[in-house]
Design an enzyme around this catalytic site. Sequence first.
Site, short mmCIF file in Angstrom:
data_model
loop_
_atom_site.label_atom_id
_atom_site.label_comp_id
_atom_site.label_asym_id
_atom_site.label_seq_id
_atom_site.Cartn_x
_atom_site.Cartn_y
_atom_site.Cartn_z
CG ASP A 68 -2.12 -0.93 1.04
OD1 ASP A 68 -2.44 -1.27 -0.11
OD2 ASP A 68 -2.72 -1.33 2.06
NE ARG A 93 -1.22 1.76 4.12
CZ ARG A 93 -1.70 2.85 3.51
NH1 ARG A 93 -2.99 3.14 3.63
NH2 ARG A 93 -0.92 3.63 2.79
NE ARG A 139 -8.17 2.29 7.94
CZ ARG A 139 -7.46 2.08 6.84
NH1 ARG A 139 -6.34 2.73 6.66
NH2 ARG A 139 -7.87 1.23 5.92
CG HIS A 168 -8.09 7.49 5.11
ND1 HIS A 168 -7.22 6.77 4.33
CD2 HIS A 168 -7.68 7.31 6.39
CE1 HIS A 168 -6.34 6.16 5.09
NE2 HIS A 168 -6.59 6.48 6.35
CB CYS A 264 -5.21 7.35 -2.00
SG CYS A 264 -6.67 7.31 -0.94
#
Length: 277
Positions: A68, A93, A139, A168, A264
Amino acid sequence: MPRDASPRRYLMCPPTHFRVTYSINPWMDPAKPVDLPLALAQWEDLRDRYRALGHTVELLEPRPGLPDMVFAANGATVVDGRVLGARFLYPERAAEAEAHRAWFRARGYPDVHEPEHVNEGEGDFAVTASYLLAGRGFRSTSLAGDEAQEFFGRPVIGLDLVDPRYYHLDTALCVLDDAADEVMYYPGAFSPGSRRVLARLFPDALVAEEADAAALGLNAVSDGRHVLLPQAAVGLFAPLRRRGFEPVGMDLGELLKGGGSVKCCTQELRGTPPGAA
């Protein structure tokens, strides 16, 4: 009237190791294979489009085992040359955060802060002239907003996300003109109180419809004139043009399998490091 674009500096990471082998958001399905050459071509198209528009694109070296990393927006938030690092919620992550901090330190950023509280960079922080908007609920935590306010010395507005598809802030809100505090957002992603806050702070915002939000149309990047956004968010193009923006449709369909699109993949490098030439 057409608007003026301002040159920007962006940080991006090639999807060299991109794949979907786990699921940490509703968009991710390990049963759906990723076409890696196509993902790379789509990413390169976005990188090249930024450069064609006169922006600078810096590159972060991808690391094996971190699929990612292509979603570079999540690794830090940079304001006035100061870097607030990320602390990822999911262990899959976690190592990305140090890769980002190392990149900034290697390039002379003297003020790189390793956060105490969970935040996922520009995934949940959006910067305007007046505010630092802070998404929370999936998150990033409320304490992350407090930490960001203390670090940057900018007023933070906490916004509660309630729909897991918009995990997000950058999937539900886009800053169109940072200097003018102009945004677009999808109300359905936010709690009732946060919707009232947004309506009060941004009474002239472009309010997106559900279909365009579901195409990740708010996961967009604006330089003040050009708005690069998923091409499937067709309902946003005419409203953007009426406001003087130039929408640029992008196809990042392979990267959407990881739950991300234009924003992103794009971290903005605001300001130069203190003491830089």
